[in-house]
Write an enzyme that holds these catalytic residues in place. Sequence first.
Site, mmCIF file in Angstrom:
data_model
loop_
_atom_site.group_PDB
_atom_site.id
_atom_site.type_symbol
_atom_site.label_atom_id
_atom_site.label_comp_id
_atom_site.label_asym_id
_atom_site.label_seq_id
_atom_site.Cartn_x
_atom_site.Cartn_y
_atom_site.Cartn_z
ATOM 1 N N GLU A 1 -2.139 -2.564 -9.331
ATOM 2 C CA GLU A 1 -0.848 -1.937 -9.333
ATOM 3 C C GLU A 1 -0.644 -1.024 -10.605
ATOM 4 O O GLU A 1 0.441 -0.582 -11.123
ATOM 5 C CB GLU A 1 0.263 -2.723 -9.081
ATOM 6 C CG GLU A 1 0.780 -3.796 -10.229
ATOM 7 C CD GLU A 1 -0.047 -5.037 -9.860
ATOM 8 O OE1 GLU A 1 0.579 -6.191 -10.430
ATOM 9 O OE2 GLU A 1 -1.275 -5.101 -9.245
ATOM 10 N N ASP B 1 0.974 -1.063 -0.223
ATOM 11 C CA ASP B 1 -0.016 0.073 0.070
ATOM 12 C C ASP B 1 0.707 1.256 -0.210
ATOM 13 O O ASP B 1 0.488 2.223 -0.507
ATOM 14 C CB ASP B 1 -0.740 -0.095 1.130
ATOM 15 C CG ASP B 1 -2.159 -0.964 1.112
ATOM 16 O OD1 ASP B 1 -2.281 -1.468 0.067
ATOM 17 O OD2 ASP B 1 -2.887 -1.121 2.074
#
Length: 293
Positions: A214, A188
């Site tokens: 991502e 994160d």
Amino acid sequence: MSEWKTRITKVQPVKPKADSGNACLVLIYPPGPDMGKRFLLDKDEIVLGRGSDCDIHVDRDSVSRKHARVYRNGNQWMVQDLNSTNGSYVNDMPVQRSPIRDSDFLKIGAAIFKFLSGTGIEASYYEEIYRMTIIDALTGAHNKRYFIEFLEREIARCSRYSRPLSLLMFDIDHFKQINDSHGHLTGDYVLRELSRRLLGRIRKEELLARYGGEEFACVLPETDHEGAMHFAEQIRQIVAGEPFQYEGDTFNVTVSVGVSTLTGENLDALAFIKRADTNLYRAKHEGRNRVIG
């Protein structure tokens, strides 16, 4: 006939109380049925944690049973970490005990809250709810929905005025390995830090968006292919040029970038994305940490 008399008295300004009844926490991450839920701070102390006896129950493995407390100290709201496993953060800075102010972000484990206080709290809350419809809460980049709408508008403008339009699709190389080796909280952090670095490079008329997981996208209006390739290389260098550091770990991160450019064509947005995505996959298959367009 009755008479009206006016009595003039000295008016004493009323000092507002501490934010009692005028403060709340809004859950902005992770996505789910509770995202956007408002928790009023209507007591002098609120405990957040995974335990069912907490005032704010956050059912996440990364959150300790009693993780943190938010409490009133005179006219100031404070946050205190309760010796949690993964720590508490205010605006991405680790804290043991810290003031928390209007619009600050409070992170406990993988959950992120926005703290709102003051007389305009109702308007701030609805503004935050609107923001959540266009912004990815974790990274601060625009979300996929807004990206598609923005891209469709720019394609139409590009076609109408015969102007170039470039699109970059890129994702983080070996992101699963980062999560597996360092943990999902580190993953994160990488997403947030990458976005922070790139948002500082994006101009007002351009757009950075998190496309999913991502993968990110960048829309460059009125940028020809040569300019887009140069921009993509700058992005690659911004990410790869400085190691990422989190919780004592230092590691390198790279991205692979695919570039596509329209010059006056009226192409469907998803077809345009597919063109750039095809080049992204080529960049990954040819060794990663490179630009293909």
